[in-house]
Design an enzyme around this catalytic site. Structure first.
Site, PDB file in Angstrom:
ATOM      1  N   LYS A 106       0.849  -1.199   0.000  1.00 42.60           N
ATOM      2  CA  LYS A 106       0.000   0.000   0.000  1.00 42.60           C
ATOM      3  C   LYS A 106       0.883   1.247   0.000  1.00 42.60           C
ATOM      4  O   LYS A 106       1.921   1.276   0.664  1.00 42.60           O
ATOM      5  CB  LYS A 106      -0.904  -0.009   1.232  1.00 42.60           C
ATOM      6  CG  LYS A 106      -1.965   1.088   1.244  1.00 42.60           C
ATOM      7  CD  LYS A 106      -2.903   0.932   2.434  1.00 42.60           C
ATOM      8  CE  LYS A 106      -3.985   1.996   2.460  1.00 42.60           C
ATOM      9  NZ  LYS A 106      -4.905   1.838   3.607  1.00 42.60           N
ATOM     10  N   SER A 138      -9.722   1.802   2.533  1.00 38.33           N
ATOM     11  CA  SER A 138      -8.854   2.522   1.642  1.00 38.33           C
ATOM     12  C   SER A 138      -7.802   1.646   0.962  1.00 38.33           C
ATOM     13  O   SER A 138      -7.197   2.084  -0.014  1.00 38.33           O
ATOM     14  CB  SER A 138      -8.140   3.638   2.414  1.00 38.33           C
ATOM     15  OG  SER A 138      -7.343   3.096   3.441  1.00 38.33           O
ATOM     16  N   SER A 178      -9.990  -0.467   6.783  1.00 36.56           N
ATOM     17  CA  SER A 178      -9.400  -0.369   5.444  1.00 36.56           C
ATOM     18  C   SER A 178      -8.663  -1.600   4.939  1.00 36.56           C
ATOM     19  O   SER A 178      -8.308  -1.638   3.754  1.00 36.56           O
ATOM     20  CB  SER A 178      -8.463   0.826   5.372  1.00 36.56           C
ATOM     21  OG  SER A 178      -9.210   1.985   5.170  1.00 36.56           O
TER      22      SER A 178
HETATM   23  N1  GLN Z   1     -13.285   4.318   5.885  1.00 33.58           N
HETATM   24  C1  GLN Z   1     -12.728   4.755   7.122  1.00 33.58           C
HETATM   25  C2  GLN Z   1     -12.275   6.186   6.989  1.00 33.58           C
HETATM   26  O1  GLN Z   1     -12.456   6.740   5.942  1.00 33.58           O
HETATM   27  C3  GLN Z   1     -11.582   3.865   7.519  1.00 33.58           C
HETATM   28  C4  GLN Z   1     -10.371   4.122   6.739  1.00 33.58           C
HETATM   29  C5  GLN Z   1      -9.200   3.279   7.164  1.00 33.58           C
HETATM   30  O2  GLN Z   1      -9.331   2.262   7.824  1.00 33.58           O
HETATM   31  N2  GLN Z   1      -8.022   3.739   6.812  1.00 33.58           N
HETATM   32  O3  GLN Z   1     -11.753   6.772   7.894  1.00 33.58           O
END
Ligand code: GLN
Length: 485
Positions: free
Chosen positions: A78, A153, A177
């Site tokens: 990532k 994400s 994410s």
């Molecule tokens: N969707 C959540 C957010 O936008 C979690 C994102 C994540 O785990 N990085 O904060």
């Protein structure tokens, strides 16, 4: 044999017995990547040349009999995990040309084991999002249906593993994410306990929630990658000084004697009927395998988790992102006539809409007049949520829930409605709030779109959730299905 579709443990056996080389395996993944990328768009940066070099090095090690479980196996990382000499953009304009002069601890660890990195995965900007649509560059497509999101994400990481572009990937999980995109792409995604894996070199989003973890094709692979990346790191003051066990040791196909709870609050209103049906069937399977299931367990503070998360995460983000000022890192607006203008324009052009929204939310919640009403209150509810989990784990070895309330949604469907987007993580956010480990594994399909099941454990009980996940996986074949992209 399709080399690029192998699991880590399968590829390892075949590398060890000389059936093929790491270079051949790497080329197979790169070929697939070249074919899929124009449509799938999982990668921000490809490192094909470097990958072949690394594969050649790995082949030399293997020839000397020096082969570990991950030696010579291609992975995708990532793009918020620092890679020495390879761009790390966080899918943000502000870091578009940032090349870290050092490796994250997880990368040091993987490098020392002979990893072959194929590239850096697309993500929501600074990991803020649930669909990769917040990437400043482009949206990654779900390989099961390319007009749908891969989740986020870590959407690039999940899509790449699902479509056979890499054998495994690393992601990060602040509120879901790793697990949510794993569920959306039919792969296995593990968020370790807070403190289990070092975050040194992970670009910070919300420091009390962030964790790095693996996205893999099966549970054994998840355990293997966790073996490789976990452990105490003096450079991360939140990393836990506990010894690492071999997470593959307890994998077995029996669940006799285990007690599993099903928290009813996770079957939220608006949940898709097919997801609920698939979950009930999956939990029935766990019962068949010998687990004692208690339905209707209650964790009454769960409905507050979303609000708590969207105060705490943006608050921490607003502090963490203050460093992007045009001086220290990355993009700098260079036509300014004053320092203030430079700072202002750097952030105006450098950050996307969602990142700005989070910075504003966080700055507001932390401001003198509102701190007690929002931030402090959220911290108190956070404690309640954690205590409810503690109490549940006095009675249960694990809890089981859906990973997401729906199957992958269409690209564009939720971009105009941030609240709807936030809701796609209702089942995963509470786990970060409490710092627990959880895994998402393939558990069914609705109209050829994947459904994930989440297994939650007590702190540092990764062995337990891996064991349950493994038993379920061995009794089903959802994880073997691959998309027709
Ligand atoms: N969707 C959540 C957010 O936008 C979690 C994102 C994540 O785990 N990085 O904060």
């Amino acid at each position: 044999m399709t080399l690029n579709q192998l699991t880590i443990h399968e590829a390892h056996q075949l590398l060890k017995t000389g059936k093929f080389s790491s270079v051949e395996l790497t080329r197979a993944c790169l070929e697939r990547l070249q074919k899929i990328e124009p449509r799938g768009r999982a990668l921000v940066t490809e490192t094909a040349e470097l990958a072949i070099e690394k594969a050649e090095e790995a082949d030399k090690l293997i020839a000397q009999g020096d082969i570990g479980p991950l030696t010579g196996i291609p992975a995708i990382i990532k793009d918020n995990i620092c890679t020495n000499g390879v761009k790390t953009t966080c899918s943000s304009r502000v870091l578009e040309n940032f090349t870290p002069p050092y490796d994250a601890t997880v990368m040091e660890k993987l490098n020392s084991l002979g990893v072959v990195v194929l590239g850096k995965a697309n993500m929501d900007e600074f990991a803020m999002g649930s669909s990769t649509e917040n990437s400043a560059f482009f949206t990654t497509r779900n390989p099961w249906e390319t007009n749908r999101v891969p989740g986020g994400s870590s959407g690039g990481s999940a899509a790449a593993v699902a479509s056979g572009q890499a054998i495994y990937a690393l992601g990060s999980d602040t509120g879901g994410s790793i697990r949510q995109p794993a569920g959306f792409c039919n792969v296995t995604g593990l968020k370790p306990t807070y403190g289990r894996v070092s975050r040194y070199g992970l670009v910070a989003f919300a420091s009390s929630l962030d964790q790095i973890g693996p996205l893999t094709r099966d549970v054994t692979d998840s355990a293997l990658v966790l073996n490789a990346i976990s452990g105490y790191d003096p450079r991360d003051s939140t990393s836990a000084p506990y010894p690492v066990t071999d997470y593959t040791c307890q994998l077995s196909d029996k669940l006799k004697g285990l007690k599993i709870g099903v928290p009813k609050e996770y079957f939220v209103q608006g949940m898709q009927a097919e997801v609920e049906t698939a979950m009930k069937a999956a939990i029935g399977k766990l019962e068949e395998l010998g687990a004692r299931i208690e339905w209707e367990v209650s964790l009454p503070s769960t409905p507050h988790a979303l609000a708590v998360y969207y105060i705490i995460a943006p608050s921490e983000a607003s502090a963490n992102l203050a460093r992007y000022d045009g001086v220290k890192y990355g993009f700098s607006y260079d036509k300014a006539s004053s320092m203030w203008e430079e700072l202002d324009k750097t952030r105006q052009y450098g950050f996307g809409a969602e990142v700005k929204r989070r910075i504003m939310l966080g700055t507001y919640a932390l401001s003198a007049g509102y701190y007690d009403a929002y931030y402090l209150k959220a911290q108190k509810v956070r404690t309640l949520i954690r205590q409810e989990f503690d109490r549940a784990f006095e009675r249960f070895d694990a809890l089981v829930t859906p990973t997401s309330p729906t199957v992958p949604f269409k690209i564009g469907e939720k971009t105009d409605d941030p609240l709807q987007m936030y809701l796609s993580d209702v089942c995963t956010l509470p786990i970060n709030i409490a710092g627990l480990p959880a895994i998402s594994i393939p558990a069914g399909f609705a109209d050829n779109l994947p459904i994930g099941m989440q297994i939650i454990g007590k702190p540092f009980s990764e062995e337990m959730i891996l064991k349950i996940a493994y038993a379920y996986q061995e009794a089903t074949d959802w994880h073997k299905r691959t998309p027709q992209i």
